[in-house]
Write a protein that holds these residues in place. Sequence first.
Motif, PDB file in Angstrom:
ATOM      1  N   ASP A   1      31.101  38.401  81.641  1.00  0.00           N
ATOM      2  CA  ASP A   1      30.628  36.859  80.579  1.00  0.00           C
ATOM      3  C   ASP A   1      31.309  36.178  80.934  1.00  0.00           C
ATOM      4  O   ASP A   1      30.346  34.714  81.209  1.00  0.00           O
ATOM      5  CB  ASP A   1      31.646  37.076  79.428  1.00  0.00           C
TER       6      ASP A   1
ATOM      7  N   THR B   1      27.694  48.739  71.469  1.00  0.00           N
ATOM      8  CA  THR B   1      27.906  47.431  71.471  1.00  0.00           C
ATOM      9  C   THR B   1      28.190  47.325  72.746  1.00  0.00           C
ATOM     10  O   THR B   1      27.457  46.379  73.791  1.00  0.00           O
ATOM     11  CB  THR B   1      29.061  47.172  70.617  1.00  0.00           C
ATOM     12  N   TYR B   2      29.288  47.650  73.745  1.00  0.00           N
ATOM     13  CA  TYR B   2      29.499  47.053  75.035  1.00  0.00           C
ATOM     14  C   TYR B   2      27.914  47.364  75.751  1.00  0.00           C
ATOM     15  O   TYR B   2      27.521  47.105  77.205  1.00  0.00           O
ATOM     16  CB  TYR B   2      30.167  48.203  75.920  1.00  0.00           C
TER      17      TYR B   2
ATOM     18  N   GLN C   1      25.779  44.808  75.158  1.00  0.00           N
ATOM     19  CA  GLN C   1      26.452  43.112  75.871  1.00  0.00           C
ATOM     20  C   GLN C   1      26.372  42.827  77.011  1.00  0.00           C
ATOM     21  O   GLN C   1      26.217  42.237  77.658  1.00  0.00           O
ATOM     22  CB  GLN C   1      27.311  42.821  75.297  1.00  0.00           C
TER      23      GLN C   1
ATOM     24  N   ARG D   1      23.357  41.577  78.447  1.00  0.00           N
ATOM     25  CA  ARG D   1      22.663  40.652  78.593  1.00  0.00           C
ATOM     26  C   ARG D   1      23.768  39.405  79.258  1.00  0.00           C
ATOM     27  O   ARG D   1      23.399  38.707  80.131  1.00  0.00           O
ATOM     28  CB  ARG D   1      23.644  40.830  76.984  1.00  0.00           C
ATOM     29  N   SER D   2      25.164  40.330  79.590  1.00  0.00           N
ATOM     30  CA  SER D   2      25.586  39.259  80.603  1.00  0.00           C
ATOM     31  C   SER D   2      25.180  39.602  81.690  1.00  0.00           C
ATOM     32  O   SER D   2      24.871  38.782  83.183  1.00  0.00           O
ATOM     33  CB  SER D   2      27.020  39.182  80.778  1.00  0.00           C
TER      34      SER D   2
ATOM     35  N   GLY E   1      22.190  42.620  68.421  1.00  0.00           N
ATOM     36  CA  GLY E   1      22.124  43.284  69.775  1.00  0.00           C
ATOM     37  C   GLY E   1      20.560  43.707  70.350  1.00  0.00           C
ATOM     38  O   GLY E   1      19.758  43.376  71.499  1.00  0.00           O
TER      39      GLY E   1
ATOM     40  N   SER F   1      18.627  40.542  71.189  1.00  0.00           N
ATOM     41  CA  SER F   1      19.209  39.520  72.923  1.00  0.00           C
ATOM     42  C   SER F   1      18.463  40.518  73.677  1.00  0.00           C
ATOM     43  O   SER F   1      17.621  40.257  74.450  1.00  0.00           O
ATOM     44  CB  SER F   1      20.566  40.327  73.143  1.00  0.00           C
TER      45      SER F   1
END
Length: 923
Positions: free
Chosen positions: A614, A670-671, A674, A677-678, A711, A714
């Motif tokens: 991030d 979730t990880y 995410q 995304r990063s 999520g 995204s």
Amino acid sequence: MDGRSAGAAIGPDRTSFRVLGPVEILRDGAVQGPTTAQSRCVLALLLLDLGRTVTAERLIAALWPAGPPASALNTVRVYVTRLRRLLAGDPTVTLATVGRGWRLDCDPDRVDLYRFRDLVSRARHDGPGKAALLEEALRLWRGPALADIAGDEWRESLRTGLEEERLAAQEDRIEQDIRTGAARDVIPEAAALVADHPVRERPAQLLMAALDASGRTGEALAVYRRTRRYLVDELGVEPGPGLQREHRRLLGRGQDAAPFDRPVPQQLPGDITGFTGRTEALARLEQTAGSPVAVVTGIPGSGKTTLAVHWAHRAAVAYPDGQLWADLRGFDPAGRAIDPGAVLGVFLDALGVPPAQVPAPTEARSALFRTLLAKRRMLIVLDNARDEDQVRPLLPGTNACRVLITARTVLTGLVARHGVQMISLDALDHGEARDLLAERIGAHRADSEPEAVARIIDRCARLPLALAVVAARAAGIPGAPLGALADELEAGAAPLDGFAFADDGMDLRAAFACSFRALSPAAARTFRLLGLHWGPDFTADAVAALLGEPLAAARRSLSELVHLGLVGEFRTGRYRLHDLLAAYAAELAAAEEEATARRDAVARLLDWLLRSADAAAAAITPFSVVTDDQIPGAAFASPEQRERSAAWFESERAVLLGAVDEAFRQRFDTYAWQLARSLEAYLRRQNAAAEREVMHRTAVRAAERAHSAEGLASAHLRLGIVQSNHGDKDEAREHLQAALEHFEAAGDRNGQADTCLVLCILDAGAGDFAATLAHAVRALDLYVRAGNTAGRVRALNNIGFCHAHLGDPARAREHCLAALDLAAGIGDTIGEANVLSSLGTIEAQFGEHARSVEYLRRAVALGAESGERNFTAAALTSLGETYAATGRTAEARDAWQRAVAILDELGRPNAAAVRARIAALVD
């Protein structure tokens, strides 16, 4: 290599190479080049490391030892390109780019150096044909090796080792001629060697033997006196044992002994039949002949002992006073390392010391050992050392002897105090691994099932011990298909099951366990938890996260693991675990760590990766349209911070991609989305469309399983971006509509606006600028209501772009200039660059070429400063078009060439179109 005459290996229309003299490429016997000393230097390095990657840094260091110019890398690339042209037309010779380096591949028979070495090796094992083989080998030399290459310092250091090989072969041939009754014929040659190499004792010994065999014993004794006088006067040393023995024989003592037949210690184990691979390691051992001590390290099973035995047999001829060997059992399955005092007792006995005269204390034995070796030239091999304390008493005190040590541990203290040469063994490359299997099971059998061989190599992870175990099993059932053996290895419940062996010395788990048992409790836990890391490499920070310990504790454990050879530090600060050691670590983790502890460790590592990704993503694209909550201060990241963040992404790229898959596999959903995304921020800059698509499809599945609207929005948005630029446009629209719905349901105005701007890309690509304008206007309204100034920059830029294509230059300029003011006001460098590019295109479209050039040049500069290579290439392409439209062909060519260089680095197919524009230019 087979038993053919090396000189007959090269057929018509085939490429061959020569380094034993001027460096040359030959085709059908005719010299093709290279024509410059620098190109010959590059070729020489590639040939000396045949089949291995030679890095750009190594080539640069050889060509410019005093310091390279700024253009060094590009210059090296030019030399490589020229070599490729010379090699074109022969499919059996390849010059491949491998990362930041190059690898030359061909049959070693094509290179005179390897034919020379093969002939010499065969001569040392053959019977009556020794002299003929050695003579054939020596005929390959056409003068000093590497005679005409650039880089004097580098050339001389290598030439010394190669010249030593030539002299040793020449001496061997002279000795064979003396043995076979041609002593009189070799006297002039031996005398010339003595004159050229007055400190080298073997030529003097050979000349004495040849003169004596020819009835000229008085002259032989005179040779001894002259040689001794020179050694004493110039070097302050007496002749070595070999020369002294020959002198005593000529004086009449020991008349029953023939020349060269005095008994000396010969303790080396038998050489490995059909030894293959390890070309680079052998070359390094031969090139460092001036170093008195060398240490070969590597993980368990990497073939350290095999290499040591093979090299020692090749080198033994240079040590006429014999060879000593000891297995120190530093990591013996029984756990009993040999005391150095006991080893010294064996060595002293081999050197002729009566048992009654061998002192008891280890220190006294070591002193006597050094005294006896003070005037000898001996080769000493110390296998499987545990640590420096075990080895130090066994080292001679003279540089005339050579010591080779193998160890799993990194003998740091020895290196610091004695200037030891370190050689680290990794897994074999694929070609070496295949050669090892083919040698053990038969080339015909290996050739008949290439796919099965490749699967076996993959399962063995190219580790020599694992390959040897599998080869032994295959050899035991000669009629069984290799495919069945590959199936068995792949079907094993545990990866190491296929490598069990009755002999502990050949069992992988036993080999690994010897090192594991030597670890402290903290390092043992670290090793076990490393079995949970999906690799391929890691940092101390990652290990600290995995352990849940401070960074200092992680570094201490890593240092211990590196010292014991269980982990390798292949680059400063980055570590890796061999695949089979990782499998062993995972077995230990499953057996000794609770399931909850294992899951907590993985969660800690994923959390650290996400937080780091991030922060890095915010630094490299602080005002990206497709970005979520900003990290405080990220908008003000300096160029140095952006560069460090991009470098971090590059280092962790494989780990992060693996983390998305591993998080999904272990239901850390979730990880998973995410992290995707990063990671998008970096992969988009690298043009990694295929990786992005796979990653975001996984993210969609993870978000669906987690029932996360955020999520799903995204992941659908990012998958829509990939498809809109690189894939199926209809599918892209479906994902973008799904993203829009999820963002609307969540009341996320920024997300809706981001999606609208991506829809602009789709409609603009289809030429529907009215629809594009509608999306851009909606995006602007959403960004205004969200208070997102960076988003307003993008939306205004898109509106201006649309008005330009709809034929309204005034409104186009108005919106773009408004966007430019906003971008400059918040320090949005990337946004400013995009607007400048749009303005440049708009001005060119309406004939304002001077203003177009001004805008586009500023856009190129800001794009380069921001590290946005895709954008920079596009801006350079537009700049070239403006130059070309005004007849400025030289500037157009320069801009397009710069664009092509970037596009080639990114692997973009549109590089060909830009090349075509360059070709079409008319000066």
